[in-house]
Design a protein around this motif. Structure first.
Motif, PDB file in Angstrom:
ATOM      1  N   LYS A  34       0.848  -1.197   0.000  1.00  0.00           N
ATOM      2  CA  LYS A  34       0.000   0.000   0.000  1.00  0.00           C
ATOM      3  C   LYS A  34       0.878   1.239   0.000  1.00  0.00           C
ATOM      4  O   LYS A  34       1.872   1.306   0.713  1.00  0.00           O
ATOM      5  CB  LYS A  34      -0.875   0.040   1.252  1.00  0.00           C
ATOM      6  CG  LYS A  34      -1.852  -1.079   1.374  1.00  0.00           C
ATOM      7  CD  LYS A  34      -2.633  -0.936   2.673  1.00  0.00           C
ATOM      8  CE  LYS A  34      -3.455  -2.166   2.947  1.00  0.00           C
ATOM      9  NZ  LYS A  34      -4.159  -2.070   4.228  1.00  0.00           N
TER      10      LYS A  34
ATOM     11  N   ASP B 188       0.620   5.820  -0.676  1.00  0.00           N
ATOM     12  CA  ASP B 188      -0.161   7.016  -0.951  1.00  0.00           C
ATOM     13  C   ASP B 188       0.514   7.750  -2.099  1.00  0.00           C
ATOM     14  O   ASP B 188       1.734   7.874  -2.145  1.00  0.00           O
ATOM     15  CB  ASP B 188      -0.224   7.920   0.283  1.00  0.00           C
ATOM     16  CG  ASP B 188      -1.047   7.298   1.399  1.00  0.00           C
ATOM     17  OD1 ASP B 188      -2.093   6.690   1.095  1.00  0.00           O
ATOM     18  OD2 ASP B 188      -0.654   7.415   2.564  1.00  0.00           O
TER      19      ASP B 188
ATOM     20  N   THR C 286       0.209  11.296  -4.699  1.00  0.00           N
ATOM     21  CA  THR C 286      -0.388  12.609  -4.910  1.00  0.00           C
ATOM     22  C   THR C 286      -0.158  13.034  -6.352  1.00  0.00           C
ATOM     23  O   THR C 286       0.961  12.939  -6.867  1.00  0.00           O
ATOM     24  CB  THR C 286       0.248  13.654  -3.961  1.00  0.00           C
ATOM     25  OG1 THR C 286       0.071  13.217  -2.621  1.00  0.00           O
ATOM     26  CG2 THR C 286      -0.398  15.012  -4.145  1.00  0.00           C
TER      27      THR C 286
ATOM     28  N   PHE D  73      -4.363   9.741  -3.632  1.00  0.00           N
ATOM     29  CA  PHE D  73      -4.831   8.399  -3.958  1.00  0.00           C
ATOM     30  C   PHE D  73      -4.188   7.376  -3.037  1.00  0.00           C
ATOM     31  O   PHE D  73      -3.057   7.550  -2.595  1.00  0.00           O
ATOM     32  CB  PHE D  73      -4.461   8.025  -5.404  1.00  0.00           C
ATOM     33  CG  PHE D  73      -5.034   8.951  -6.424  1.00  0.00           C
ATOM     34  CD1 PHE D  73      -6.261   8.695  -6.987  1.00  0.00           C
ATOM     35  CD2 PHE D  73      -4.343  10.090  -6.799  1.00  0.00           C
ATOM     36  CE1 PHE D  73      -6.791   9.568  -7.932  1.00  0.00           C
ATOM     37  CE2 PHE D  73      -4.862  10.966  -7.733  1.00  0.00           C
ATOM     38  CZ  PHE D  73      -6.093  10.701  -8.297  1.00  0.00           C
ATOM     39  N   ARG D  74      -4.890   6.283  -2.784  1.00  0.00           N
ATOM     40  CA  ARG D  74      -4.317   5.098  -2.152  1.00  0.00           C
ATOM     41  C   ARG D  74      -4.015   4.143  -3.291  1.00  0.00           C
ATOM     42  O   ARG D  74      -4.877   3.864  -4.130  1.00  0.00           O
ATOM     43  CB  ARG D  74      -5.312   4.484  -1.174  1.00  0.00           C
ATOM     44  CG  ARG D  74      -4.915   3.141  -0.591  1.00  0.00           C
ATOM     45  CD  ARG D  74      -3.604   3.113   0.175  1.00  0.00           C
ATOM     46  NE  ARG D  74      -3.513   4.056   1.248  1.00  0.00           N
ATOM     47  CZ  ARG D  74      -3.463   3.746   2.519  1.00  0.00           C
ATOM     48  NH1 ARG D  74      -3.487   2.499   2.891  1.00  0.00           N
ATOM     49  NH2 ARG D  74      -3.363   4.690   3.429  1.00  0.00           N
TER      50      ARG D  74
ATOM     51  N   TYR E   6      -6.004   1.969  -7.909  1.00  0.00           N
ATOM     52  CA  TYR E   6      -5.958   3.307  -7.320  1.00  0.00           C
ATOM     53  C   TYR E   6      -7.341   3.660  -6.782  1.00  0.00           C
ATOM     54  O   TYR E   6      -8.351   3.328  -7.403  1.00  0.00           O
ATOM     55  CB  TYR E   6      -5.573   4.347  -8.373  1.00  0.00           C
ATOM     56  CG  TYR E   6      -4.097   4.468  -8.628  1.00  0.00           C
ATOM     57  CD1 TYR E   6      -3.359   5.480  -8.020  1.00  0.00           C
ATOM     58  CD2 TYR E   6      -3.438   3.601  -9.474  1.00  0.00           C
ATOM     59  CE1 TYR E   6      -1.996   5.612  -8.257  1.00  0.00           C
ATOM     60  CE2 TYR E   6      -2.085   3.718  -9.719  1.00  0.00           C
ATOM     61  CZ  TYR E   6      -1.380   4.727  -9.106  1.00  0.00           C
ATOM     62  OH  TYR E   6      -0.034   4.850  -9.342  1.00  0.00           O
ATOM     63  N   ARG E   7      -7.367   4.388  -5.661  1.00  0.00           N
ATOM     64  CA  ARG E   7      -8.620   4.885  -5.098  1.00  0.00           C
ATOM     65  C   ARG E   7      -8.400   6.344  -4.683  1.00  0.00           C
ATOM     66  O   ARG E   7      -7.455   6.649  -3.955  1.00  0.00           O
ATOM     67  CB  ARG E   7      -9.039   4.047  -3.896  1.00  0.00           C
ATOM     68  CG  ARG E   7     -10.347   4.509  -3.290  1.00  0.00           C
ATOM     69  CD  ARG E   7     -10.752   3.645  -2.145  1.00  0.00           C
ATOM     70  NE  ARG E   7      -9.761   3.789  -1.081  1.00  0.00           N
ATOM     71  CZ  ARG E   7      -9.670   2.999  -0.040  1.00  0.00           C
ATOM     72  NH1 ARG E   7     -10.471   1.978   0.087  1.00  0.00           N
ATOM     73  NH2 ARG E   7      -8.769   3.212   0.881  1.00  0.00           N
TER      74      ARG E   7
ATOM     75  N   THR F 123      -8.640   9.410  -2.545  1.00  0.00           N
ATOM     76  CA  THR F 123      -8.863   9.583  -1.109  1.00  0.00           C
ATOM     77  C   THR F 123      -8.935  11.041  -0.690  1.00  0.00           C
ATOM     78  O   THR F 123      -9.530  11.359   0.334  1.00  0.00           O
ATOM     79  CB  THR F 123      -7.759   8.890  -0.285  1.00  0.00           C
ATOM     80  OG1 THR F 123      -6.485   9.396  -0.691  1.00  0.00           O
ATOM     81  CG2 THR F 123      -7.809   7.377  -0.467  1.00  0.00           C
ATOM     82  N   ILE F 124      -8.315  11.948  -1.472  1.00  0.00           N
ATOM     83  CA  ILE F 124      -8.315  13.375  -1.144  1.00  0.00           C
ATOM     84  C   ILE F 124      -8.680  14.163  -2.395  1.00  0.00           C
ATOM     85  O   ILE F 124      -7.992  14.070  -3.421  1.00  0.00           O
ATOM     86  CB  ILE F 124      -6.941  13.837  -0.621  1.00  0.00           C
ATOM     87  CG1 ILE F 124      -6.568  13.068   0.633  1.00  0.00           C
ATOM     88  CG2 ILE F 124      -6.948  15.351  -0.354  1.00  0.00           C
ATOM     89  CD1 ILE F 124      -5.155  13.329   1.113  1.00  0.00           C
ATOM     90  N   GLN F 125      -9.757  14.927  -2.307  1.00  0.00           N
ATOM     91  CA  GLN F 125     -10.164  15.765  -3.428  1.00  0.00           C
ATOM     92  C   GLN F 125      -9.106  16.835  -3.670  1.00  0.00           C
ATOM     93  O   GLN F 125      -8.484  17.327  -2.720  1.00  0.00           O
ATOM     94  CB  GLN F 125     -11.510  16.429  -3.122  1.00  0.00           C
ATOM     95  CG  GLN F 125     -12.670  15.471  -3.069  1.00  0.00           C
ATOM     96  CD  GLN F 125     -13.036  14.916  -4.428  1.00  0.00           C
ATOM     97  OE1 GLN F 125     -12.847  15.577  -5.449  1.00  0.00           O
ATOM     98  NE2 GLN F 125     -13.553  13.716  -4.454  1.00  0.00           N
TER      99      GLN F 125
END
Length: 63
Positions: free
Chosen positions: A3, A5, A7, A15-16, A50-51, A53-55
């Motif tokens: 996993k 993170d 950006t 994104f994760r 990818y997911r 996670t932060i707008q």
């Protein structure tokens, strides 16, 4: 499973990133769904997901 993170360097969206080395994926690329910047190129060796996670910040789009 690995996993991380990630950006987006253009808009700042976060994104994760999940990687499964035990599964094969497909060749291609992942683009930021907000600004279309390419974040990663895939060779199909591993399964990567990818997911969002932060707008992103609206300020990133103002010149």
């Amino acid at each position: 499973m690995k996993k991380d993170d990630v950006t987006c360097p253009r808009c700042g969206a976060g994104f994760r990133r999940l990687e499964l080395a035990s599964e094969s994926g497909t060749e291609g690329q992942y683009r930021c769904p907000v600004c279309e910047t390419t974040l990663e190129l895939f060779d199909g060796d591993k399964l990567v997901a990818y997911r969002l996670t932060i707008q992103p910040s609206i300020r990133a789009f103002k010149g």
